[in-house]
Design an enzyme around this catalytic site. Structure first.
Site: not given
Ligand SMILES: [Zn+2]
Length: 339
Positions: A161-162, A165, A176, A185, A258, A263
């Site tokens: 996931h990271e 990005h 974002y 996301e 958020d 998310h």
């Molecule tokens: Zn993320």
């Protein structure tokens, strides 16, 4: 270095807020808390000798923050070096290798930027830090508090996931915030779970489709941060609150929290990806998604995303890269989530 427009942490802010409200120590630290780390990095690398680049590979470089918020503090393992005695160091190194392999083998993409960018991984960030993040140039992992969350290096889908990005940053660079942010996301979740399935030999049918199940602490066994199969059902706990993800446009979150729901609303495209993967396999769905990512724009919203996926599906079917059934399966998946 292409500029990142996000500080992308795996634990969403609403979850962190709930933990704080309920008296859980989430650990101190922010991405911008460390000054002068670039200088230290140069010094450390110089002191350990030059890193030899591998042909076609980005180097993995793992640093130990030694429970401070100083990143790139102590170089503990670089590409090709023997395993460490520290399991977090080895997890970060091994999982970054799996992510790199997936992008190269399945998607024909060389590291994060398609140009062999070094993969910088920081472990043991701060004390009991309940998060992991990509800040535009490197990955950072906390140890967790051992109660709510455990060591964030333990999860391949979190690592995927990271790092994804980072890939989004070097492709569509989705803004974002709001729907483009939810797509950012979403891509990180989709690639993360696809990488996990590929590495473990799972299929769309056998995967649990949970993001972050491996980092949940002893009190939260069986829960996860997100469910791509059933958004909104990943957790329900007095300390964490309830999973806020919608799985349909009818329940789209329109508030300000958020980053306007990055998310939260990612649950909608996550569900689409799950449904298409069930229909044509996760690897094929990932190829379709990734080719589409290359043509999306920073401000693409959900509707624009649907148009782009459908157009790319036709193109890839015509080129014999995807089965003819893809088009109907994609249409039906978007219809299921009200898009
Ligand atoms: Zn993320």
């Amino acid at each position: 270095m292409k500029k990142c427009n996000c500080f992308c942490s795996i634990i969403p802010p609403d979850m962190v807020d709930n933990l704080k409200k309920n008296g859980v120590d989430v650990g101190k630290g922010m991405a911008n808390a460390d000054r002068g780390f670039r200088m230290r990095r140069k010094l450390k690398i110089a002191s350990m000798g030059a890193i030899q680049p591998l042909v076609g590979n980005a180097n993995r470089i793992v640093y130990d923050c030694q429970h401070t918020t100083n990143r790139q503090l102590a170089l503990v393992r670089n590409e090709g070096a023997a395993a460490s005695v520290d399991v977090s160091v080895n997890n970060a190194y091994d999982f970054a290798g799996k992510v790199r392999e997936f992008y190269r083998t399945v998607l024909g993409w060389n590291s994060i930027d398609n140009n062999g960018l070094d993969i910088i991984l920081n472990v043991h960030y701060s004390k009991k830090y309940n998060n992991a993040f990509w800040d535009g140039s490197q990955m950072t992992f906390g140890d967790g508090d051992g109660v709510i969350f455990v060591d964030f290096t333990k999860s391949l889908d979190v690592a995927g996931h990271e790092m994804s990005h980072g890939v989004v940053q070097y492709t569509a660079n989705l803004t974002y915030s709001g729907q483009p942010g939810a797509l950012n996301e979403h891509y990180a979740d989709a690639m993360g779970i696809a990488i996990k399935q590929y590495a473990l030999g799972q299929t769309a049918q056998t995967s649990d489709w949970l993001v972050g199940a491996d980092i949940m602490g002893p009190q939260l066994q069986g829960m996860a941060i997100r469910s791509m199969k059933a958004p909104g059902t990943a957790y329900n706990h007095p300390l964490l609150g309830r999973d806020p993800q919608p799985d349909n446009m009818a329940n789209l979150y329109t508030g300000a929290a958020d980053n306007r729901g990055v998310h939260i609303n990612s649950g909608i495209p996550n569900k689409v990806f799950y449904l298409v993967s069930i229909g044509i396999t996760t690897v094929s769905a990932t190829k379709l998604w990734f080719e589409t990512l290359k043509v999306l724009k920073p401000m693409t919203n959900f509707k624009g995303f649907k148009t782009a996926i459908k157009k790319m599906a036709k193109k890839m079917v015509n080129a014999g890269k995807l089965p003819a059934t893809t088009i109907g399966i994609v249409d039906s998946a978007f219809a299921t989530v009200g898009l």
